[in-house]
Design an enzyme around this catalytic site. Structure first.
Site: not given
Ligand code: ATP
Ligand code: MG
Length: 453
Positions: A76, A78, A152
């Site tokens: 996917d 983003d 992160d």
């Protein structure tokens, strides 16, 4: 020429220079990063293009860039932008603002879903954390470099612009990808305190990408692991599900144990893994799941969790039967016990729990190979899952292989074959585990001390 222009606008450095100072990224051109544009989704390009045409910045970000850089087709995409959620929503026909902790926009094209997030800025910590320092709500928008700093890991903080085919790297992500190193951005203790789920993400990415965990990233995990208990169960469940369906579930679980993170995540998981029978069953279930994921086949959360918890069910089932309960009610009581306990800790959704119960409840029925029961089973909505589960029980040595073979032939056979199978006496007595025919001594009380634990 275009590259020079972009550098001028963004004030970025050329790749090959020293590391970024985290406010200005290192910029990599197509020949430096080697991303194959064919692997980029047309819809992701549509979204970045539309945003850019309307005067906004827009990039593919996070896991997709990481995957593109390693030559993997992302599952996917983003998108990160400086447009606000409302501004994004206005530009697309099917766009929905969702989320509380972080507001994001879901942009849909047919079945394809893209997540568009607005660059985040540093949060106002005093007002928005719980008593342990976990960030609760956070919709402060910011600059792109601030957005990068809040991500992160260095390898998850790169931005790809499909139009110019450039990658912006703020935290040495390219270097870490090449060194196969997982490094958290910022001070690890602070980052885990803000969001303890990041510790689970360390494990998932290290196992999935087969990267080394940088020493300073790893060091605080063992001590800070209990902070995960403060995270809402639904979020832990989501992350556990990602971990178990990463295609490297067994490696992830082993890594979880190694980092001391498995306690409390799945109550008794450690005990299960230490029982020879349970370990074999779980290992087989996870190997199956990993193979399915790697072949691009779907995996069902209910099947997965039903497998992980089966040996707890078996144990309690035996205890209820030993206490005088009839086999079928005993199985349901055992399922109740296990599900209640797990639902609190893991927030298994009601639908998933109902499917798990179905899979378990079918099991004794597979052992009735006479009369109409097998035919009724053929009409069962979840026959496939129940049958796959039965095969796992056989493969793990809990049941005789013959039971599985019988069912394979019965399911695949024609009317005549089925008739013959029904009339054939089983070669062996029904196998070990829950299959033993035992006369209930008496109908016991609903719950007994023996069965509680
Ligand atoms: P996957 O391939 O599993 O989807 P991913 O990196 O895309 O990996 P997501 O959970 O989809 O993981 O998150 C998208 C991006 O959002 C990450 O790459 C990272 O930059 C950022 N992100 C996600 N979760 C966190 C978090 N807990 N803390 C900081 N940044 C996060
Ligand atoms: Mg992702």
């Amino acid at each position: 020429m275009i590259k020079k222009f972009i550098r001028k606008i963004l004030g970025v450095k050329k790749s090959g220079h020293l590391a970024s100072d985290h406010a200005t990224p290192v910029i990599l051109s197509a020949k430096d990063h080697g991303i194959n544009p064919q692997l980029v989704s047309a819809n992701a390009i549509r979204v970045t293009q539309t945003l850019q045409d309307n005067g906004f910045k827009a990039f593919i970000v996070g896991g997709a860039v990481r995957d593109l850089l390693t030559g993997v087709k992302p599952k996917d995409f983003d998108i990160a932008t400086n447009a606000t959620p409302e501004q994004v929503k206005r530009l697309f026909r099917r766009a929905f603002i969702i989320g509380r902790r972080f507001q994001i926009v879901h942009v849909m094209f047919g079945q394809d879903l893209l997540e568009v997030t607005t660059f985040r800025g540093p949060s106002d910590k005093a007002a928005l954390t719980d008593e342990h320092g976990r960030v609760l709500r956070d919709n402060t928008f910011g600059q792109q470099h601030e957005d990068a700093a809040r991500r992160d890991f260095s390898i998850n903080a790169m931005y790809y612009d499909p139009a110019s085919q450039t990658v912006l790297d703020y935290h040495g992500g390219i270097k870490d990808i090449r060194k196969k190193t997982l490094r958290i951005i910022g001070v690890p203790e602070e980052r885990y305190r803000e969001d303890p789920v990041r510790m689970l993400r360390v494990v998932r990415f290290a196992a999935k990408l087969q990267f080394q965990i940088d020493d300073t990233t790893r060091a605080p995990i063992a001590v800070m692991a209990p902070l995960i208990n403060n995270v809402p169960a639904a979020r832990v469940f989501d992350e556990m599900l990602k971990l178990l369906t990463s295609g490297h579930a067994m490696a992830c679980l082993q890594q979880l144990r190694k980092e001391g993170l498995h306690h409390g995540l799945m109550p008794l998981l450690d005990v299960v893994l230490e029982q020879p029978m349970g370990e074999k069953f779980v290992t087989l279930a996870l190997a199956n799941t990993d193979a399915r994921v790697q072949q691009g086949k779907p995996v069902s959360p209910s099947f997965l969790f039903a497998s992980l918890l089966w040996h707890q069910v078996l144990e309690k089932w035996e205890a209820y039967k030993a206490a005088g309960e009839f086999p079928i009610p005993a199985l349901h009581l055992a399922a109740d016990d296990v599900l209640n306990r797990q639902t609190d800790a893991l927030a298994i959704q009601r639908k998933v729990a109902a499917d798990m119960r179905d899979i378990w409840a079918m099991q004794p029925r597979f052992e009735k190979r006479i009369g109409k029961t097998p035919y009724k089973m053929l009409e069962h909505q979840r026959l496939r899952a129940g049958y796959d589960f039965l095969l796992l029980r056989c493969a793990s040595g809990e049941l005789d292989e013959e039971t599985g073979t019988w069912w394979t032939e019965f399911i695949e056979g024609d009317a005549e074959t089925r008739e013959r199978l029904i009339n054939t006496k089983p070669r062996t007595a029904l196998a070990a585990g829950g299959a033993k025919k035992r006369k209930p001594r008496r109908r016991g009380p609903k719950k007994t001390a023996a069965a509680q634990e």
